[in-house]
Scaffold this motif. Structure first.
Motif, PDB file in Angstrom:
ATOM      1  N   THR A  49     -28.489  -2.935 -59.725  1.00 23.11           N
ATOM      2  CA  THR A  49     -28.670  -2.528 -61.119  1.00 23.11           C
ATOM      3  C   THR A  49     -30.042  -2.939 -61.635  1.00 23.11           C
ATOM      4  O   THR A  49     -30.708  -2.171 -62.343  1.00 23.11           O
ATOM      5  N   ALA A  50     -30.481  -4.145 -61.272  1.00 27.05           N
ATOM      6  CA  ALA A  50     -31.787  -4.627 -61.718  1.00 27.05           C
ATOM      7  C   ALA A  50     -32.916  -3.771 -61.160  1.00 27.05           C
ATOM      8  O   ALA A  50     -33.925  -3.540 -61.842  1.00 27.05           O
ATOM      9  N   ALA A  51     -32.767  -3.303 -59.929  1.00 26.77           N
ATOM     10  CA  ALA A  51     -33.806  -2.459 -59.330  1.00 26.77           C
ATOM     11  C   ALA A  51     -33.970  -1.159 -60.113  1.00 26.77           C
ATOM     12  O   ALA A  51     -35.090  -0.704 -60.380  1.00 26.77           O
ATOM     13  N   VAL A  52     -32.849  -0.547 -60.495  1.00 29.04           N
ATOM     14  CA  VAL A  52     -32.903   0.698 -61.273  1.00 29.04           C
ATOM     15  C   VAL A  52     -33.538   0.444 -62.643  1.00 29.04           C
ATOM     16  O   VAL A  52     -34.412   1.197 -63.092  1.00 29.04           O
ATOM     17  N   LEU A  53     -33.115  -0.635 -63.317  1.00 29.29           N
ATOM     18  CA  LEU A  53     -33.672  -0.948 -64.630  1.00 29.29           C
ATOM     19  C   LEU A  53     -35.160  -1.274 -64.541  1.00 29.29           C
ATOM     20  O   LEU A  53     -35.940  -0.903 -65.427  1.00 29.29           O
ATOM     21  N   ALA A  54     -35.556  -1.977 -63.479  1.00 29.63           N
ATOM     22  CA  ALA A  54     -36.969  -2.349 -63.340  1.00 29.63           C
ATOM     23  C   ALA A  54     -37.861  -1.123 -63.220  1.00 29.63           C
ATOM     24  O   ALA A  54     -38.919  -1.040 -63.854  1.00 29.63           O
ATOM     25  N   ILE A  55     -37.450  -0.170 -62.408  1.00 25.32           N
ATOM     26  CA  ILE A  55     -38.244   1.051 -62.249  1.00 25.32           C
ATOM     27  C   ILE A  55     -38.262   1.862 -63.537  1.00 25.32           C
ATOM     28  O   ILE A  55     -39.307   2.378 -63.973  1.00 25.32           O
ATOM     29  N   PHE A  56     -37.113   1.973 -64.184  1.00 28.39           N
ATOM     30  CA  PHE A  56     -37.038   2.762 -65.418  1.00 28.39           C
ATOM     31  C   PHE A  56     -37.923   2.164 -66.511  1.00 28.39           C
ATOM     32  O   PHE A  56     -38.738   2.860 -67.124  1.00 28.39           O
ATOM     33  N   MET A  57     -37.789   0.852 -66.748  1.00 27.52           N
ATOM     34  CA  MET A  57     -38.586   0.213 -67.793  1.00 27.52           C
ATOM     35  C   MET A  57     -40.053   0.113 -67.405  1.00 27.52           C
ATOM     36  O   MET A  57     -40.944   0.209 -68.257  1.00 27.52           O
ATOM     37  N   TYR A  85     -29.909  10.039 -69.520  1.00 28.46           N
ATOM     38  CA  TYR A  85     -30.455  10.055 -68.162  1.00 28.46           C
ATOM     39  C   TYR A  85     -30.266   8.700 -67.484  1.00 28.46           C
ATOM     40  O   TYR A  85     -29.824   8.630 -66.337  1.00 28.46           O
ATOM     41  N   GLN A  86     -30.640   7.633 -68.181  1.00 29.74           N
ATOM     42  CA  GLN A  86     -30.562   6.304 -67.581  1.00 29.74           C
ATOM     43  C   GLN A  86     -29.145   5.975 -67.129  1.00 29.74           C
ATOM     44  O   GLN A  86     -28.922   5.486 -66.015  1.00 29.74           O
ATOM     45  N   THR A  87     -28.175   6.253 -67.994  1.00 27.49           N
ATOM     46  CA  THR A  87     -26.783   5.953 -67.666  1.00 27.49           C
ATOM     47  C   THR A  87     -26.293   6.802 -66.499  1.00 27.49           C
ATOM     48  O   THR A  87     -25.617   6.304 -65.580  1.00 27.49           O
ATOM     49  N   ALA A  88     -26.627   8.087 -66.516  1.00 30.30           N
ATOM     50  CA  ALA A  88     -26.182   8.973 -65.440  1.00 30.30           C
ATOM     51  C   ALA A  88     -26.871   8.622 -64.126  1.00 30.30           C
ATOM     52  O   ALA A  88     -26.230   8.623 -63.056  1.00 30.30           O
ATOM     53  N   TRP A  89     -28.172   8.333 -64.173  1.00 22.98           N
ATOM     54  CA  TRP A  89     -28.890   7.955 -62.953  1.00 22.98           C
ATOM     55  C   TRP A  89     -28.322   6.663 -62.373  1.00 22.98           C
ATOM     56  O   TRP A  89     -28.180   6.530 -61.160  1.00 22.98           O
ATOM     57  N   LEU A  90     -28.030   5.715 -63.255  1.00 23.90           N
ATOM     58  CA  LEU A  90     -27.466   4.456 -62.779  1.00 23.90           C
ATOM     59  C   LEU A  90     -26.119   4.694 -62.103  1.00 23.90           C
ATOM     60  O   LEU A  90     -25.810   4.099 -61.058  1.00 23.90           O
ATOM     61  N   ARG A  91     -25.323   5.601 -62.675  1.00 24.81           N
ATOM     62  CA  ARG A  91     -24.012   5.915 -62.085  1.00 24.81           C
ATOM     63  C   ARG A  91     -24.182   6.537 -60.691  1.00 24.81           C
ATOM     64  O   ARG A  91     -23.468   6.173 -59.743  1.00 24.81           O
ATOM     65  N   LEU A  92     -25.120   7.464 -60.553  1.00 25.61           N
ATOM     66  CA  LEU A  92     -25.330   8.116 -59.259  1.00 25.61           C
ATOM     67  C   LEU A  92     -25.916   7.162 -58.226  1.00 25.61           C
ATOM     68  O   LEU A  92     -25.504   7.166 -57.059  1.00 25.61           O
ATOM     69  N   LEU A  93     -26.873   6.348 -58.653  1.00 29.22           N
ATOM     70  CA  LEU A  93     -27.523   5.444 -57.705  1.00 29.22           C
ATOM     71  C   LEU A  93     -26.607   4.297 -57.294  1.00 29.22           C
ATOM     72  O   LEU A  93     -26.770   3.732 -56.209  1.00 29.22           O
ATOM     73  N   ARG A  94     -25.654   3.934 -58.149  1.00 27.44           N
ATOM     74  CA  ARG A  94     -24.691   2.894 -57.763  1.00 27.44           C
ATOM     75  C   ARG A  94     -23.799   3.374 -56.626  1.00 27.44           C
ATOM     76  O   ARG A  94     -23.311   2.572 -55.823  1.00 27.44           O
ATOM     77  N   LEU A  95     -23.583   4.668 -56.542  1.00 34.56           N
ATOM     78  CA  LEU A  95     -22.800   5.210 -55.432  1.00 34.56           C
ATOM     79  C   LEU A  95     -23.558   5.099 -54.116  1.00 34.56           C
ATOM     80  O   LEU A  95     -22.954   5.168 -53.033  1.00 34.56           O
TER      81      LEU A  95
END
Length: 341
Positions: free
Chosen positions: A34-42, A15-25
């Motif tokens: 990238t840090a924003a996505v990781l911050a929310i996930f963690m 999920y994390q990898t796929a979400w990061l791929r979609l949100l980077r678009l």
């Protein structure tokens, strides 16, 4: 239970990898995005562990709680591609970072990311406490159980990072990868619920009551101020994810700033965590936890972090010398990246 945690870790990082791929678009491929996505996930994982950890201690059947969490994750993850489309529409309608500026744009990215990743990440954070509570064994005071479950969960995450980054997304696409992981997550929840219902009530009651024995049992760890343990845990988590972003920033110019590089760095970092958890779980009975042992492990971690900086440009020259391996195809290129990272 060990098998369920292995598969659960696989799904979480998928999920994390796929979400990061979609949100980077949508948000772009910058380090800040990238840090924003990781911050929310963690952050969601931490909040979920805090909320559901307490609930797991009070739950009559922690395995049923674990099953419910996994099923909830599957349903929310399956809906996430549609939520990301909503996020895309809102972000573009507001003009994004170019129109709002860096700080307002970052706040908007965090808020929109929380809309998609927040709820499933909170549920994911509760799965490990619930699983540990369900498998707690009073003979080893829970340390062995925690080490093994955490280690296997992390190794499952390694498989998820590698398979998702290099295979699943390329052959299935991002959405189908998310839905396939959601289906696996649903099967995990169903299997856990079936296991909870078929468990011997006497054994379940004994396992559930072992938590109070663990809490009341005196030992070396009870002499350590709890605030020191919590502070050390917070600092360790801060340093780890700080270094993950630094490593990505350092290795981007050498290996390329693609999602493949990020996936490989994530897999290597999780591999270390998984092996460390397994080693601790296997040797938990042979030694007692001490502050000196914790300090020694922190010192070794600091040494391992400082060594790549001390090597300086030698890493770049090593990467350049390994470039011919790319001619061997995917295997040679992946091997070269693994050596450098």
């Amino acid at each position: 239970l060990l098998g369920l945690l292995l598969a659960s870790g696989f799904c979480a990082v998928t999920y994390q990898t796929a979400w990061l791929r979609l949100l980077r678009l949508i948000f772009g491929a910058s380090t800040a995005a990238t840090a924003a996505v990781l911050a929310i996930f963690m952050g969601g994982l931490g909040l979920g562990a805090w909320l559901f950890g307490r609930r797991a201690d009070r739950a009559g059947k922690a395995l049923e709680l674990y099953a419910g969490l996994e099923i909830g994750i599957a349903l929310l993850a399956a809906a996430s591609p549609y939520l990301i489309e909503v996020v895309r529409t809102l972000y573009l309608a507001l003009g994004g970072t170019p129109a709002l500026g860096f700080w307002s744009g970052t706040a908007l990215r965090l808020a929109l990311t929380a809309l998609v990743l927040g709820p499933p990440a909170v549920l994911m954070g509760g799965t490990l406490p619930a699983a540990v509570r369900a498998g707690l064994n009073s003979d080893d005071y829970g340390r062995r159980t925690l080490g093994l479950l955490y280690g296997l969960n992390s190794l499952g995450a390694v498989l998820g990072a590698v398979v998702t980054t290099f295979l699943a997304i390329e052959f299935l696409g991002t959405r189908k990868t998310i839905w396939l992981a959601a289906l696996l997550n649903l099967l995990i929840g169903i299997a856990a619920r079936s296991l909870a219902r078929s468990a011997n009530p006497g054994v379940t009651a004994e396992a559930e009551s072992s938590g109070s024995e663990f809490a009341a049992e005196p030992g070396p760890e009870s002499e350590t101020p709890i605030r020191l343990c919590l502070l050390a845990a917070a600092v360790s988590g801060f340093v780890f994810f700080l270094m993950e972003l630094v490593w990505y920033r350092m290795l981007g110019p050498i290996l390329g700033g693609s999602s493949y590089t990020f996936g490989l760095i994530l897999a290597m970092a999780l591999l270390g965590i998984g092996l460390g958890g397994l080693l601790y779980g296997v040797g938990a009975r042979a030694r007692q936890p001490t502050l000196s042992g914790f300090a020694g492990s922190c010192a070794l971690e600091a040494l391992a972090i400082a060594t790549p900086f001390a090597l300086g440009d030698r890493l770049a020259f090593l990467a350049f010398s390994l470039r011919p391996l790319g001619a061997a195809g995917f295997t040679g290129l992946a091997l070269g990246w693994a050596v450098v990272t």
